[in-house]
Design a protein around this motif. Structure first.
Motif, PDB file in Angstrom:
ATOM      1  N   GLU A   1       0.839  -1.201   0.000  1.00 45.13           N
ATOM      2  CA  GLU A   1       0.000   0.000   0.000  1.00 45.13           C
ATOM      3  C   GLU A   1       0.879   1.259   0.000  1.00 45.13           C
ATOM      4  O   GLU A   1       1.869   1.359   0.734  1.00 45.13           O
ATOM      5  CB  GLU A   1      -0.922   0.012   1.212  1.00 45.13           C
ATOM      6  CG  GLU A   1      -2.011  -1.044   1.158  1.00 45.13           C
ATOM      7  CD  GLU A   1      -2.960  -0.826  -0.003  1.00 45.13           C
ATOM      8  OE1 GLU A   1      -3.141   0.333  -0.409  1.00 45.13           O
ATOM      9  OE2 GLU A   1      -3.510  -1.813  -0.518  1.00 45.13           O
ATOM     10  N   GLY A   2       0.468   2.194  -0.871  1.00 48.81           N
ATOM     11  CA  GLY A   2       1.184   3.464  -0.981  1.00 48.81           C
ATOM     12  C   GLY A   2       2.381   3.403  -1.907  1.00 48.81           C
ATOM     13  O   GLY A   2       3.057   4.428  -2.102  1.00 48.81           O
ATOM     14  N   LEU A   3       2.608   2.217  -2.504  1.00 53.68           N
ATOM     15  CA  LEU A   3       3.770   2.073  -3.411  1.00 53.68           C
ATOM     16  C   LEU A   3       3.311   1.566  -4.779  1.00 53.68           C
ATOM     17  O   LEU A   3       2.301   0.859  -4.900  1.00 53.68           O
ATOM     18  CB  LEU A   3       4.781   1.076  -2.829  1.00 53.68           C
ATOM     19  CG  LEU A   3       5.332   1.346  -1.429  1.00 53.68           C
ATOM     20  CD1 LEU A   3       6.311   0.248  -1.039  1.00 53.68           C
ATOM     21  CD2 LEU A   3       5.968   2.715  -1.332  1.00 53.68           C
ATOM     22  N   ILE A   4       4.067   1.912  -5.767  1.00 52.06           N
ATOM     23  CA  ILE A   4       3.923   1.328  -7.111  1.00 52.06           C
ATOM     24  C   ILE A   4       5.323   0.992  -7.632  1.00 52.06           C
ATOM     25  O   ILE A   4       6.324   1.600  -7.215  1.00 52.06           O
ATOM     26  CB  ILE A   4       3.196   2.277  -8.094  1.00 52.06           C
ATOM     27  CG1 ILE A   4       3.978   3.589  -8.274  1.00 52.06           C
ATOM     28  CG2 ILE A   4       1.758   2.510  -7.676  1.00 52.06           C
ATOM     29  CD1 ILE A   4       3.410   4.480  -9.373  1.00 52.06           C
ATOM     30  N   TYR A   5       5.373   0.033  -8.559  1.00 59.56           N
ATOM     31  CA  TYR A   5       6.646  -0.390  -9.153  1.00 59.56           C
ATOM     32  C   TYR A   5       6.590  -0.148 -10.661  1.00 59.56           C
ATOM     33  O   TYR A   5       5.620  -0.547 -11.333  1.00 59.56           O
ATOM     34  CB  TYR A   5       6.910  -1.857  -8.843  1.00 59.56           C
ATOM     35  CG  TYR A   5       7.044  -2.116  -7.367  1.00 59.56           C
ATOM     36  CD1 TYR A   5       8.254  -1.928  -6.721  1.00 59.56           C
ATOM     37  CD2 TYR A   5       5.939  -2.547  -6.621  1.00 59.56           C
ATOM     38  CE1 TYR A   5       8.373  -2.165  -5.349  1.00 59.56           C
ATOM     39  CE2 TYR A   5       6.047  -2.787  -5.264  1.00 59.56           C
ATOM     40  CZ  TYR A   5       7.278  -2.583  -4.636  1.00 59.56           C
ATOM     41  OH  TYR A   5       7.387  -2.807  -3.275  1.00 59.56           O
ATOM     42  N   LEU A   6       7.634   0.486 -11.147  1.00 57.11           N
ATOM     43  CA  LEU A   6       7.704   0.904 -12.550  1.00 57.11           C
ATOM     44  C   LEU A   6       8.917   0.261 -13.239  1.00 57.11           C
ATOM     45  O   LEU A   6       9.915  -0.056 -12.580  1.00 57.11           O
ATOM     46  CB  LEU A   6       7.827   2.430 -12.670  1.00 57.11           C
ATOM     47  CG  LEU A   6       6.587   3.303 -12.518  1.00 57.11           C
ATOM     48  CD1 LEU A   6       6.062   3.248 -11.092  1.00 57.11           C
ATOM     49  CD2 LEU A   6       6.903   4.743 -12.919  1.00 57.11           C
TER      50      LEU A   6
END
Length: 321
Positions: free
Chosen positions: A80-85
């Motif tokens: 939660e609160g993170l994304i991976y690119l």
């Protein structure tokens, strides 16, 4: 998700800020071969409640650098609160690990035309770059003008700029026929054409003017020392007889009779060997003494007193007994 006070209901747009990290943090290297991201499960719940159409497309914005790109989503398994690119996408966005990125759902039109430009000529050296590109773009959801995508092939990474997209600056390439054009690679240099050397006036060294060609000596007949047929030394009168520059113009002018002051009455254009003593008193030559040729004029007072050689003189013999 935002709340509109004017209408007292929730807007149908998804907007959220997350901290971003590269895909290597969750050991998903396959993310580097496309433009899809990994989001937290809460994002999926909100998107489902808004009835977002599939495929889900998003706009990513870096507010600190004013950079914008577009992407799709692969999974909703992030914390939660993170994304991976993908890391190449973070480079385009000028993002560092842990930077804030804004995510917003987007609706893009299907692309009809895309113009790409490889960074290096090595991409064109691939046996079939068209097939490699088509295979790679299957992992992409959309393309944005100004982005630099990465194509991995044969353990090598090729970077390609998206120069132009139609009908808009960002298009969807999912299940669409899109025309692809290539611009020359960034490191491509056209072969230099051989410059045509224009004739230039070369400064000639100062040379003295060439002397006019020497006049070729004309052939003068009857030149050289005179020799007598009787073996006696030649005199000045004999030399004058066969001297140089003898011409009929000097011997006898046109319509002019030769002078008879010497009593010889020599004809013009005939050269007589010996003096005028070889001629008879009537002015006719004796026997066959004369040879048709030019005869120089004989000056008065230059007749020789010596006895000249006379041909056909002596005793006469008969072949009959």
């Amino acid at each position: 998700m935002s709340y509109n006070e004017d209408y007292g209901r929730q807007d149908s747009a998804f907007t959220q800020s997350y901290r971003c990290y590269p895909a290597s943090f969750i050991e998903k290297p396959q993310l580097e071969k496309g433009d899809k991201i990994i989001m937290p499960p809460s994002a999926l719940d909100r998107l489902a409640s808004l009835h977002i159409e599939y495929p889900m497309l998003f706009e990513l914005r870096n507010p600190s650098a004013s950079r914008v790109t577009h992407c799709g989503v692969l999974e909703f398994v992030a914390d939660e609160g993170l994304i991976y690119l993908p890391y190449w996408m973070m480079e385009n966005m000028l993002l560092q690990e842990g930077d804030i990125v804004q995510v917003k759902n987007a609706s893009l039109s299907k692309g009809r035309f895309v113009k790409l430009q490889p960074h290096t000529k090595d991409f064109l050296d691939i046996s079939n770059p068209k097939v490699v590109l088509e295979t790679t773009l299957r992992s992409f959801s959309c393309l944005t003008t100004g982005d630099t995508i990465m194509v991995a092939y044969n353990n090598k990474k090729f970077y390609i700029d998206v120069v132009e997209t139609k009908p808009s600056s960002a298009v969807s390439i999912i299940e669409t026929d899109c025309e692809v054009d290539f611009a020359p690679p960034l490191d491509y240099k056209e072969p230099e054409k051989p410059s045509r050397s224009t004739p230039t006036k070369k400064s000639r060294p100062e040379v003295a003017e060439e002397e006019p060609a020497k006049k070729v000596a004309k052939f003068n007949p009857f030149t050289g020392p005179g020799r007598r047929l009787d073996g006696k030394p030649s005199t000045a009168a004999d030399e004058a007889t066969v001297g140089p520059s003898v011409s009929t113009s000097t011997l006898c002018k046109e319509n002019e009779t030769p002078s008879s002051s010497n009593g010889a009455n020599k004809s013009c254009g005939k050269l007589v060997f010996g003096s005028n003593s070889d001629q008879s008193s009537n002015g006719k030559p004796k026997g066959n003494q004369t040879v048709k040729n030019k005869e120089p004029p004989v000056k008065e007072g230059e007749e020789e007193e010596e006895t000249k050689f006379q041909a056909f003189t002596g005793k006469k013999y008969s072949l009959k007994n």
